[in-house]
Write a protein that holds these residues in place. Structure first.
Motif, PDB file in Angstrom:
ATOM      1  N   GLU A  45     -20.555  21.902   4.591  1.00  0.00           N
ATOM      2  CA  GLU A  45     -19.352  21.693   3.783  1.00  0.00           C
ATOM      3  C   GLU A  45     -18.125  22.203   4.513  1.00  0.00           C
ATOM      4  OE1 GLU A  45     -21.195  21.837  -0.742  1.00  0.00           O
ATOM      5  OE2 GLU A  45     -19.676  23.288  -0.148  1.00  0.00           O
ATOM      6  N   ARG A  46     -16.988  21.621   4.158  1.00  0.00           N
ATOM      7  CA  ARG A  46     -15.691  22.063   4.668  1.00  0.00           C
ATOM      8  C   ARG A  46     -14.814  22.400   3.464  1.00  0.00           C
ATOM      9  NH1 ARG A  46     -12.173  21.806   9.029  1.00  0.00           N
ATOM     10  NH2 ARG A  46     -10.010  21.343   8.528  1.00  0.00           N
ATOM     11  N   TRP A  47     -14.288  23.629   3.458  1.00  0.00           N
ATOM     12  CA  TRP A  47     -13.442  24.108   2.368  1.00  0.00           C
ATOM     13  C   TRP A  47     -12.021  24.329   2.871  1.00  0.00           C
ATOM     14  CZ3 TRP A  47     -15.772  28.434  -1.215  1.00  0.00           C
ATOM     15  CH2 TRP A  47     -16.943  27.951  -1.830  1.00  0.00           C
ATOM     16  N   PHE A  48     -11.074  24.125   1.976  1.00  0.00           N
ATOM     17  CA  PHE A  48      -9.712  24.604   2.170  1.00  0.00           C
ATOM     18  C   PHE A  48      -9.530  25.864   1.326  1.00  0.00           C
ATOM     19  CE2 PHE A  48      -8.906  19.972   2.829  1.00  0.00           C
ATOM     20  CZ  PHE A  48      -8.457  20.050   4.132  1.00  0.00           C
ATOM     21  N   VAL A  49      -8.968  26.916   1.903  1.00  0.00           N
ATOM     22  CA  VAL A  49      -8.420  28.018   1.119  1.00  0.00           C
ATOM     23  C   VAL A  49      -6.929  27.730   1.051  1.00  0.00           C
ATOM     24  CG1 VAL A  49      -8.017  30.494   0.972  1.00  0.00           C
ATOM     25  CG2 VAL A  49     -10.221  29.634   1.775  1.00  0.00           C
ATOM     26  N   ALA A  50      -6.491  27.309  -0.127  1.00  0.00           N
ATOM     27  CA  ALA A  50      -5.181  26.679  -0.280  1.00  0.00           C
ATOM     28  C   ALA A  50      -4.198  27.603  -0.992  1.00  0.00           C
ATOM     29  CB  ALA A  50      -5.331  25.375  -1.067  1.00  0.00           C
ATOM     30  N   PHE A  51      -3.020  27.777  -0.384  1.00  0.00           N
ATOM     31  CA  PHE A  51      -1.956  28.629  -0.919  1.00  0.00           C
ATOM     32  C   PHE A  51      -0.887  27.715  -1.513  1.00  0.00           C
ATOM     33  CE2 PHE A  51      -4.310  31.142   1.976  1.00  0.00           C
ATOM     34  CZ  PHE A  51      -4.099  32.481   1.681  1.00  0.00           C
ATOM     35  N   ASP A  52      -0.764  27.731  -2.839  1.00  0.00           N
ATOM     36  CA  ASP A  52       0.144  26.830  -3.546  1.00  0.00           C
ATOM     37  C   ASP A  52       1.543  27.443  -3.601  1.00  0.00           C
ATOM     38  OD1 ASP A  52       1.487  25.128  -5.223  1.00  0.00           O
ATOM     39  OD2 ASP A  52      -0.009  25.171  -6.825  1.00  0.00           O
ATOM     40  N   ALA A  53       2.444  26.930  -2.765  1.00  0.00           N
ATOM     41  CA  ALA A  53       3.797  27.477  -2.680  1.00  0.00           C
ATOM     42  C   ALA A  53       4.553  27.326  -3.989  1.00  0.00           C
ATOM     43  CB  ALA A  53       4.558  26.784  -1.548  1.00  0.00           C
ATOM     44  N   ALA A  54       4.312  26.246  -4.719  1.00  0.00           N
ATOM     45  CA  ALA A  54       5.016  26.033  -5.982  1.00  0.00           C
ATOM     46  C   ALA A  54       4.656  27.113  -6.994  1.00  0.00           C
ATOM     47  CB  ALA A  54       4.687  24.649  -6.535  1.00  0.00           C
ATOM     48  N   ASP A  85     -12.298  16.502   0.653  1.00  0.00           N
ATOM     49  CA  ASP A  85     -12.873  15.220   0.247  1.00  0.00           C
ATOM     50  C   ASP A  85     -12.789  14.184   1.364  1.00  0.00           C
ATOM     51  OD1 ASP A  85     -10.194  14.744   0.239  1.00  0.00           O
ATOM     52  OD2 ASP A  85     -10.023  14.341  -1.903  1.00  0.00           O
ATOM     53  N   GLU A  86     -12.628  14.698   2.587  1.00  0.00           N
ATOM     54  CA  GLU A  86     -12.685  13.914   3.812  1.00  0.00           C
ATOM     55  C   GLU A  86     -11.435  13.099   4.097  1.00  0.00           C
ATOM     56  OE1 GLU A  86     -16.311  11.664   3.804  1.00  0.00           O
ATOM     57  OE2 GLU A  86     -17.567  13.446   3.999  1.00  0.00           O
ATOM     58  N   LEU A 106      -4.789  18.115   0.629  1.00  0.00           N
ATOM     59  CA  LEU A 106      -5.154  19.132  -0.346  1.00  0.00           C
ATOM     60  C   LEU A 106      -4.834  18.718  -1.775  1.00  0.00           C
ATOM     61  CD1 LEU A 106      -4.973  20.742   2.386  1.00  0.00           C
ATOM     62  CD2 LEU A 106      -4.342  22.709   1.007  1.00  0.00           C
ATOM     63  N   ASP A 107      -3.916  17.780  -1.968  1.00  0.00           N
ATOM     64  CA  ASP A 107      -3.343  17.533  -3.286  1.00  0.00           C
ATOM     65  C   ASP A 107      -4.401  17.288  -4.361  1.00  0.00           C
ATOM     66  OD1 ASP A 107      -0.848  17.045  -4.911  1.00  0.00           O
ATOM     67  OD2 ASP A 107      -1.853  15.126  -5.194  1.00  0.00           O
ATOM     68  N   GLU A 108      -5.189  16.247  -4.227  1.00  0.00           N
ATOM     69  CA  GLU A 108      -6.156  15.930  -5.272  1.00  0.00           C
ATOM     70  C   GLU A 108      -7.298  16.942  -5.300  1.00  0.00           C
ATOM     71  OE1 GLU A 108      -5.772  13.771  -7.665  1.00  0.00           O
ATOM     72  OE2 GLU A 108      -3.812  13.338  -6.784  1.00  0.00           O
ATOM     73  N   ALA A 109      -7.793  17.333  -4.132  1.00  0.00           N
ATOM     74  CA  ALA A 109      -8.928  18.258  -4.074  1.00  0.00           C
ATOM     75  C   ALA A 109      -8.595  19.586  -4.732  1.00  0.00           C
ATOM     76  CB  ALA A 109      -9.358  18.465  -2.628  1.00  0.00           C
ATOM     77  N   CYS A 110      -7.378  20.094  -4.530  1.00  0.00           N
ATOM     78  CA  CYS A 110      -7.039  21.430  -5.003  1.00  0.00           C
ATOM     79  C   CYS A 110      -6.512  21.450  -6.431  1.00  0.00           C
ATOM     80  CB  CYS A 110      -6.050  22.089  -4.041  1.00  0.00           C
ATOM     81  SG  CYS A 110      -6.810  22.427  -2.435  1.00  0.00           S
TER      82      CYS A 110
END
Length: 263
Positions: free
Chosen positions: A188-197, A243-244, A248-252
């Motif tokens: 698996e590949r994960w994003f650790v995502a920092f949401d600036a908004a 999601d390949e 990041l938008d939809e996945a996160c």
């Protein structure tokens, strides 16, 4: 990589103070999993769930309010998985394998960490990011110099064009945790995502003091805005499956760990 089932439960985004809720994917905890390995890839990257609040350089929407970010730096001590205790419970989870060690990361560019190989039978309860002052980093770089004694450094401008800098020393740990143990049954590949908004939504940039044409948000100036930022910043981070498509938008908006936008 195929997505697996996502189950929601209470989770935490923990720092020096404060907590949140979130979730994680899990499989059947009683399922027999072959004792073979899976490879996990993690990339740390910034994104914005609402560009009218905070926009990144690649954003398409014209800024009418909020913040436009030009640089977003993070000083990492280590990134590691949190492992379930022997019976698979998450009530007494312990430190698991380290994914990567100390480095300065430019979240606007994004940075993929070295792949980690784990046994498919191993159960986990979350992911922990430990931060440190940039001055503690052994490898000197422009990013480390800008961070100084901060763990987070952000440079941008508010809607009227006034530049600002956030120099945060208070966020030292981010824990994305699940109540239910989960495992990796495939690579698996994960994003650790920092949401600036989410980070900047509560920050009163309009009311900040301007000195010498610059807004400095630190422990020495505009402290109220610093507190606003540090209270919400750890809860603005989640982990989501790639999601390949590389976006990041939809996945996160449906993360596997941490709070979804708007929670």
């Amino acid at each position: 990589m195929k997505k697996t089932t996502i189950a929601w439960g209470m989770a935490g985004a923990v720092w020096l103070a404060g907590c949140g809720v979130g979730g994680t994917k899990t499989g059947n905890p009683d399922q027999v999993v072959p004792d073979v390995d899976a490879e996990i890839e993690v990339e740390l990257r910034a994104w914005s769930s609402e560009e009218s609040v905070a926009s990144l350089p690649e954003g398409q929407q014209a800024l009418t309010q909020g913040a436009a970010l030009r640089r977003m730096l993070l000083s990492v001590y280590e990134v590691r998985l949190v492992e379930a205790i022997a019976d698979g419970a998450c009530s007494g989870a312990v430190d698991g394998p380290v994914i990567d060690g100390a480095r300065a990361i430019d979240l606007l560019r994004g940075e993929a960490l070295p792949p980690l190989t784990v046994a498919k039978k191993t159960r986990f309860c979350g992911l922990r990011l430990s931060l440190q002052p940039g001055s503690f980093l052994e490898e000197r770089s422009e990013e480390a110099e800008l961070l100084g004694d901060a763990s987070i450094f952000i440079e941008g401008s508010r809607a009227d064009g006034t530049p600002f800098i956030v120099h945060s020393r208070g966020v030292r740990e981010i824990l994305l945790r699940s109540q239910r143990a989960f495992g990796f049954t495939e690579d698996e590949r994960w994003f650790v995502a920092f949401d600036a908004a989410r980070m900047f939504a509560p920050v009163d940039l309009e009311g900040a003091e301007v000195e010498g044409g610059l807004i400095l948000i630190s422990g020495y100036q505009n402290y109220e805005q610093l507190v606003q930022f540090e209270e919400v910043a750890p809860r603005s981070v989640n982990a989501c499956l790639d999601d390949e498509d590389g976006a990041l938008d939809e996945a996160c908006r449906a993360p596997v760990l941490g709070e979804p936008p708007g929670a």
